[in-house]
Design a protein around this motif. Structure first.
Motif, mmCIF file in Angstrom:
data_model
loop_
_atom_site.group_PDB
_atom_site.id
_atom_site.type_symbol
_atom_site.label_atom_id
_atom_site.label_comp_id
_atom_site.label_asym_id
_atom_site.label_seq_id
_atom_site.Cartn_x
_atom_site.Cartn_y
_atom_site.Cartn_z
ATOM 1 N N LEU A 61 28.430 62.496 42.529
ATOM 2 C CA LEU A 61 28.680 61.632 41.508
ATOM 3 C C LEU A 61 28.007 62.288 40.467
ATOM 4 C CD1 LEU A 61 27.249 58.353 43.376
ATOM 5 C CD2 LEU A 61 29.586 58.892 42.445
ATOM 6 N N HIS B 168 26.225 57.892 37.131
ATOM 7 C CA HIS B 168 26.852 57.147 38.113
ATOM 8 C C HIS B 168 25.914 57.113 39.214
ATOM 9 C CE1 HIS B 168 31.275 57.840 36.523
ATOM 10 N NE2 HIS B 168 30.783 56.732 36.114
ATOM 11 N N GLU C 27 30.120 60.897 46.281
ATOM 12 C CA GLU C 27 31.369 59.995 46.130
ATOM 13 C C GLU C 27 31.568 59.072 47.137
ATOM 14 O OE1 GLU C 27 34.090 58.191 43.846
ATOM 15 O OE2 GLU C 27 32.882 59.718 42.976
ATOM 16 N N ARG D 28 29.717 55.727 47.170
ATOM 17 C CA ARG D 28 30.371 54.961 46.031
ATOM 18 C C ARG D 28 31.411 54.251 46.480
ATOM 19 N NH1 ARG D 28 31.649 56.057 39.747
ATOM 20 N NH2 ARG D 28 33.124 57.392 40.759
#
Length: 379
Positions: A242, A246, A257, A260
């Protein structure tokens, strides 16, 4: 937006396999196409654990369904030819009676007072809809996906001669230890959330109310991980990190990622499905075992199913319902006298391939349905 959902009142009392009975229970369903005069063009779809009966859009409800690409005019399950019915599982919270429903004896939600639920109960409720509610003596085809495939086997075992053909999609004749272990962890995550409180959270959920959001989030993440394959996770996310803006400031916060993605997926789900319903249907999946119909032998149980035709589909990358279990179903149905097509899909998407890999699953199902139509042309 309209609502295409309809309801079938189950016989009262409705006896449950593991004891107890429901009074004033119902199942929700939707239909597409038209039942012909001979009533021999009906296709019944049984779903996985979480979907509603809204498998496809319609004039009454134009929102996309969970199998939108598969059902409709000119699609693999062609509603110009077939009368298609999708039923929401008994025990769910999408219109059918389940733990979140009001118990007529108390005027309060059933919660954990709901009788122990089996997939045989789910199957019997669906049979009542088709046979007693819609007046369909014999289905042209029974389709079961994931958990719904197990429910479909229960349907066929309990109601011999109730379908001429069957499509078995990414399912199993019994839960294997890996699937049981995952579902056990999902249930534990919910039960250990203090907000679950032995099933006594707020029904319906309300902002700021008591609700096991953390437990449901973990349960959903575990599920999503197993619904796809390691190959797809690597292809989609690799080790992408990320951006700094973020990332969480918390120690051990999200860095990748894929983390998330799982969080976003879980957030969309946690308040859209009742936790107690999740627990009941999850346990019912673990309990189901075709071997119980064959003196402890899965093959003997499957051999008792009487069909003319069957299509068995599985994905080689499915870790939740491994391909050898689809092969087992195909062999058992064949031993029972059915003409069986078995197709191992080369899909990287794992268990959920039937929902997303329409390029492979669509033609296979469409071709099978076309052969049924040739034998059973609707009037």
């Amino acid at each position: 937006m309209g609502d295409a959902r309809r309801y079938h009142a189950l016989p009262s009392p409705f006896p449950m396999k593991r004891g107890g009975a429901l009074h004033g229970a119902r199942v929700a369903y939707e239909t597409w196409g038209r039942l012909n005069d001979a009533r021999d063009n009906a296709v019944l779809i049984l779903t996985g654990l979480s979907p509603s009966a809204h498998a496809a859009s319609s004039a009454d409800d134009p929102s996309p369904g969970w199998w939108e690409a598969m059902i409709g005019p000119g699609k693999p399950i062609d509603t110009d030819r077939w009368y298609v019915v999708c039923v929401n599982s008994l025990g769910s919270d999408k219109g059918s009676t389940g733990p979140a429903s009001i118990d007529p004896a108390t005027g309060q939600p059933y919660r954990l007072r709901f009788p122990a639920l089996s997939l045989e109960d789910v199957a019997n409720a669906a049979w009542s809809l088709a046979h007693e509610g819609l007046g369909i003596g014999r289905l042209a085809c029974l389709i079961g996906c994931s958990m719904g495939g197990m429910s479909a086997l229960a349907y066929l075992l309990q109601h011999p001669g109730s379908a001429g053909a069957h499509i078995s999609v990414n399912t199993a004749p019994q839960a294997q230890p890996f699937a049981i272990a995952i579902r056990s962890l999902q249930r534990e995550a919910i039960r250990l959330d203090p907000q679950w409180d032995h099933g006594n959270y707020d029904i319906p959920a309300r902002p700021g109310g008591k609700y096991p959001e953390a437990g449901m989030s973990i349960a959903r993440k575990l599920g999503v991980i197993t619904y796809r394959s390691a190959m797809e996770w690597k292809g989609r996310f690799a080790r992408i990190r990320l951006d700094s803006e973020h990332r969480d400031d918390e120690p051990f916060g999200y860095e990748f990622e894929v983390e998330r993605y799982l969080q976003a997926h879980a957030q969309r789900f946690v308040r859209s499905f009742d936790p107690n319903c999740y627990l009941y249907l999850s346990r019912a999946s673990d309990w189901f075992d075709v071997a119980g119909y064959g003196d402890g032998d899965v093959h003997a149980g499957l051999r008792r199913i009487q069909l003319e035709r069957a299509l068995v589909l599985g994905a080689g990358t499915d870790i939740l319902f491994p391909l050898e279990q689809q092969e087992q179903i195909a062999q058992g149905l064949r031993a029972g006298g059915a003409e069986v097509d078995f197709i191992a899909m080369d899909s990287p998407q794992g268990h959920d391939a039937f929902l997303v890999d329409i390029a492979h699953y669509g033609p296979a199902i469409g071709a099978f349905m076309a052969t049924l139509a040739g034998r059973n042309e609707p009037r």
